[in-house]
Scaffold this motif. Sequence first.
Motif, short mmCIF file in Angstrom:
data_model
loop_
_atom_site.label_atom_id
_atom_site.label_comp_id
_atom_site.label_asym_id
_atom_site.label_seq_id
_atom_site.Cartn_x
_atom_site.Cartn_y
_atom_site.Cartn_z
N ASP A 274 0.82 -1.22 0.00
CA ASP A 274 0.00 0.00 0.00
C ASP A 274 0.85 1.26 0.00
O ASP A 274 0.48 2.28 0.59
N GLY A 275 2.01 1.19 -0.68
CA GLY A 275 2.84 2.38 -0.79
C GLY A 275 3.55 2.78 0.48
O GLY A 275 3.94 3.94 0.63
N GLY A 276 3.73 1.85 1.42
CA GLY A 276 4.48 2.12 2.63
C GLY A 276 3.66 2.44 3.85
O GLY A 276 4.21 2.77 4.91
N LEU A 277 2.33 2.34 3.77
CA LEU A 277 1.49 2.60 4.94
C LEU A 277 1.59 1.47 5.95
O LEU A 277 1.50 1.71 7.17
N SER A 278 1.73 0.24 5.47
CA SER A 278 1.88 -0.91 6.37
C SER A 278 2.91 -1.87 5.77
O SER A 278 3.16 -1.85 4.56
N TRP A 279 3.49 -2.70 6.65
CA TRP A 279 4.56 -3.60 6.22
C TRP A 279 4.33 -5.00 6.79
O TRP A 279 3.85 -5.15 7.92
N ARG A 280 4.67 -6.01 5.98
CA ARG A 280 4.62 -7.40 6.42
C ARG A 280 5.98 -8.05 6.21
O ARG A 280 6.69 -7.71 5.26
N ARG A 308 -0.99 -0.44 -7.91
CA ARG A 308 -0.39 -0.55 -6.58
C ARG A 308 1.11 -0.25 -6.68
O ARG A 308 1.73 -0.50 -7.71
N LEU A 309 1.67 0.24 -5.61
CA LEU A 309 3.11 0.41 -5.49
C LEU A 309 3.63 -0.62 -4.51
O LEU A 309 3.37 -0.55 -3.31
N PRO A 323 16.31 3.10 3.58
CA PRO A 323 15.47 4.25 3.91
C PRO A 323 14.39 4.46 2.85
O PRO A 323 14.42 3.84 1.78
N LEU A 324 13.43 5.34 3.15
CA LEU A 324 12.41 5.67 2.16
C LEU A 324 12.96 6.64 1.11
O LEU A 324 12.52 6.63 -0.04
#
Length: 348
Positions: A274-280, A308-309, A323-324
Motif C-alpha cells: 500500500d505504498g508504505g502505509l503498512s509492512w509485512r 499498486r506500489l 530508507p524511504l
Amino acid sequence: MKQATAAIVKPLPDHLFRVHGNSAEMRWESMAGLGYHTPNDRFFVRNHTFTPLIDVTTWRLGIHGEGVRCPREFSYDELRAMPSRTYDLAIECAGNGRRFYRTQQHDGAPGTQWGLGAIGVARWRGVPLKYLLSQAGVRPEAVDVLPTGLDAPFEDHGHVRRPLPIGKAMDDVLVAYEMNGVPLPPDHGFPARLVVPGWVGIASIKWLGDMEVSTRPLHTPWNTVFYPDVTTQPVKSAFEIPWNARVPVAGPHILRGRSWSGRGRIVRVEVSFDGGLSWRTAEHHGQHLVKAWLPWHIAWAPERTGTRLLMARATDETGATQPLTTPRHPFGYHFDAVVQHPIHVVNG
C-alpha cells in the motif's frame, strides 16, 4: 482456502536485458524461477569500451612493484593449476538504481540510468589473490594493489584500473577464471578477472593482465574522477516481476524477490502493498550468504483492481535498513532507498 500460486505476469519474451549503450541490464523478471545463481547469458554487462578477445596461449598475469620481493608472471595453465576456491558472490555496479534518483526522487544524476538490474550472483572459481601475492613475496610495508585490465584504453585515461588496499586484497578477493562452472565468457573477463566481495563492481577488474603492488597509496581516474570514495555496497531489494506487471485480482499470489548488502548478511525483509502505509515480513528459505543475496517470498491476495506500489525493504546484520529516501549522490552511486515498484491489479 485457496492455494497460493505464483503471480501471473507477462514478461517480455526474447529480451533478457535492457541495453544502455555498451552495457546491458538484467531484467528481474528473467530471474523468476531460475534458482540462486544468475545464468551467464543474463548476467549484467558493464564495459567502459568494448570486450577484448584475448589469446589465452600468450596471456600472462604479471605481479610486480616495490611491494613485492619477487616479481612473477603466471600463465593461464599455471593459474588453473594453483589451489582454487569456489564462492557464490555478487557483483554490482556502483550506479545500480541510479535512475530512481530521477524518477522517484526527482533529482537525477548523470551516468547510465540503471534500474536495479546491474547486479548478478554467480558461482566463481579461481585463486585467492592472497595466494598469488604470497607467491610474489608481498612485503609487510605493501599498501595498495593496482589491478589493470586489458580492454582498450578509455578516452585519454588509459586502461581501466583501480587500487585495492592491501588489507582487502589479502582478505577475500578472488582471481576468478570460471563463472557458473565454465570458463569466463569474454563479456565477463576471460581469461581472468578479480571478484571483490561486497565492493562496487568497478573494483572487480575484468580481463586482468597486470597487478602492481605499491608501498604508497595509488591514484587513478577510477578512484579519483569516476568512482571517488565508494567501496562497500549498501542494502537493496528487488522484486522478480516486470515493471508495470498486470496481476489478476484473483489470488492469493506468491511474490518473490531478492535482497542484498555488501556490509553483511540480510536478516529481515519487509514488504508493503500500500505504498508504505503498512509492512509485512517476508519469508525466506535456503541459502543465506553474506556476500550474495537472499531470496524471499510473500503471499498476497489483492482485494480490488487498480494500480499498486509494491515496496520491499531489507535490513542487514549491521542494522542498516533501506530508507524511504536517500541523499543524492553527485555521480548517482549507492541508491539504497526503497524502490516503488508499480503493478496493475486487473480482472481476469
